[in-house]
Design a protein around this motif. Structure first.
Motif, PDB file in Angstrom:
ATOM      1  N   UNK A  48      30.534 -15.911  39.625  1.00 26.90           N
ATOM      2  CA  UNK A  48      31.976 -15.846  39.355  1.00 26.90           C
ATOM      3  C   UNK A  48      32.630 -17.217  39.500  1.00 26.90           C
ATOM      4  N   UNK A  49      31.982 -18.093  40.294  1.00 26.51           N
ATOM      5  CA  UNK A  49      32.519 -19.451  40.488  1.00 26.51           C
ATOM      6  C   UNK A  49      32.107 -20.395  39.359  1.00 26.51           C
ATOM      7  N   UNK A  50      31.144 -19.973  38.524  1.00 28.94           N
ATOM      8  CA  UNK A  50      30.764 -20.792  37.376  1.00 28.94           C
ATOM      9  C   UNK A  50      29.424 -21.481  37.455  1.00 28.94           C
ATOM     10  N   UNK A  51      28.531 -21.055  38.359  1.00 30.06           N
ATOM     11  CA  UNK A  51      27.207 -21.685  38.454  1.00 30.06           C
ATOM     12  C   UNK A  51      26.464 -21.579  37.128  1.00 30.06           C
ATOM     13  N   UNK A  52      25.813 -22.659  36.711  1.00 32.67           N
ATOM     14  CA  UNK A  52      25.052 -22.666  35.457  1.00 32.67           C
ATOM     15  C   UNK A  52      23.895 -21.676  35.551  1.00 32.67           C
ATOM     16  N   UNK A  53      23.167 -21.698  36.654  1.00 35.42           N
ATOM     17  CA  UNK A  53      22.101 -20.730  36.898  1.00 35.42           C
ATOM     18  C   UNK A  53      21.906 -20.596  38.401  1.00 35.42           C
ATOM     19  N   UNK A  54      21.371 -19.454  38.803  1.00 37.65           N
ATOM     20  CA  UNK A  54      21.171 -19.184  40.228  1.00 37.65           C
ATOM     21  C   UNK A  54      19.793 -18.578  40.442  1.00 37.65           C
ATOM     22  N   UNK A  55      19.047 -19.146  41.386  1.00 39.44           N
ATOM     23  CA  UNK A  55      17.780 -18.569  41.820  1.00 39.44           C
ATOM     24  C   UNK A  55      17.912 -18.267  43.300  1.00 39.44           C
ATOM     25  N   UNK A  56      17.382 -17.130  43.732  1.00 37.95           N
ATOM     26  CA  UNK A  56      17.496 -16.747  45.132  1.00 37.95           C
ATOM     27  C   UNK A  56      16.122 -16.710  45.798  1.00 37.95           C
TER      28      UNK A  56
END
Length: 267
Positions: A48-56
């Motif tokens: 929602x903040x605009x991260x290009x991609x997220x890996x956890x």
């Protein structure tokens, strides 16, 4: 330019706020936490903040085997972090020893980030950065406590020693890599910020978390930190400063490094 930034302890506190600020700038994020549920919630917030991609990545940093497994997961995904922010840390804990007989406070605060960092260095670009969250609380490292042969009953003593151990390896490794990178920089983000650790450990509400998150952004991205490998930034002073004298002592630093390498099984 978008960077791939790995943040440990990114599900709450300074770690999550730093991740939110980086997401808003359009960076790709690799976030670590102990809880799958909290990781999923953090990932939702960061999208929602605009991260290009997220890996956890879920791992308990009190167990070095889980840290090593996390490293292998990152490598298997061919992810190359440009920046590592070693934020995960503990202050007080009910059971100070892990299953291997090591002091959890030293493992989480000093050993785990050392294992993670040294294992991922080969993936990082020369211009990359490793930002280690140090503290104004620094005390001479008892090698017996570091190795788990002696248990410290004082949480503050264990915390302060573990943070100095982190600062010592930041200095030693930072100088070693200075000419070829990435830069290794220890940062005190600010004393008594409003994190869960401060609330639980000191019983105070704490200061604005943005004080810490903003300096971590600066340390990770600003040209001001380009030549800072091996240095210590004290955000209480708003400047680079000398850490505890032991951190600059090559003999004492060498002893800590040898123990760290032995404990994570580096020959």
């Amino acid at each position: 330019m978008s960077k791939a930034i790995l943040i440990t302890g990114a599900t709450d506190g300074i770690g999550l706020l730093t991740a939110q600020k980086l997401a808003a700038l359009g960076h790709s994020l690799l976030i670590h936490g102990r809880s799958e549920a909290k990781l999923n919630a953090a990932a939702k917030t960061l999208r929602e903040c605009g991260a290009v991609s997220i890996s956890t990545y879920r791992a308990d940093f009190s167990d070095l085997a889980e840290v090593a497994a996390m490293v292998q997961q990152i490598k298997s995904q061919s992810v190359a972090p440009d920046v590592i922010i070693n934020n995960a840390g503990v202050y007080n804990i009910a059971q100070p020893l892990n299953a291997s007989g090591q002091d959890v406070r030293f493992v989480v605060n000093a050993l785990a980030p050392y294992l993670l960092t040294t294992s991922l260095l080969s993936l990082m670009p020369p211009g990359g950065r490793v930002i280690n969250l140090s503290s104004a609380a620094q005390a001479p490292v008892d090698l017996q406590a570091l190795t788990g042969k002696k248990i410290l009953n004082d949480d503050f003593a264990a915390y302060a020693q573990s943070k100095l151990a982190l600062t010592m390896w930041s200095h030693q490794l930072g100088l070693e890599l200075k000419s070829k990178g990435p830069a290794i920089i220890a940062v005190n983000p600010g004393s008594l910020l409003a994190s869960k650790m401060v609330k639980e450990g000191f019983g105070v509400a704490g200061n604005d978390l943005s004080i810490g998150a903003d300096i971590l952004l600066k340390a990770a991205l600003s040209p001001e930190f380009d030549q800072a490998s091996g240095l210590y930034f004290d955000n209480d002073k708003g400047a680079f400063a000398d850490p505890h004298p032991d951190a600059l002592n090559e003999v004492k630093g060498g002893k800590v490094m040898r123990e760290l390498n032995r404990l994570i099984n580096i020959e």
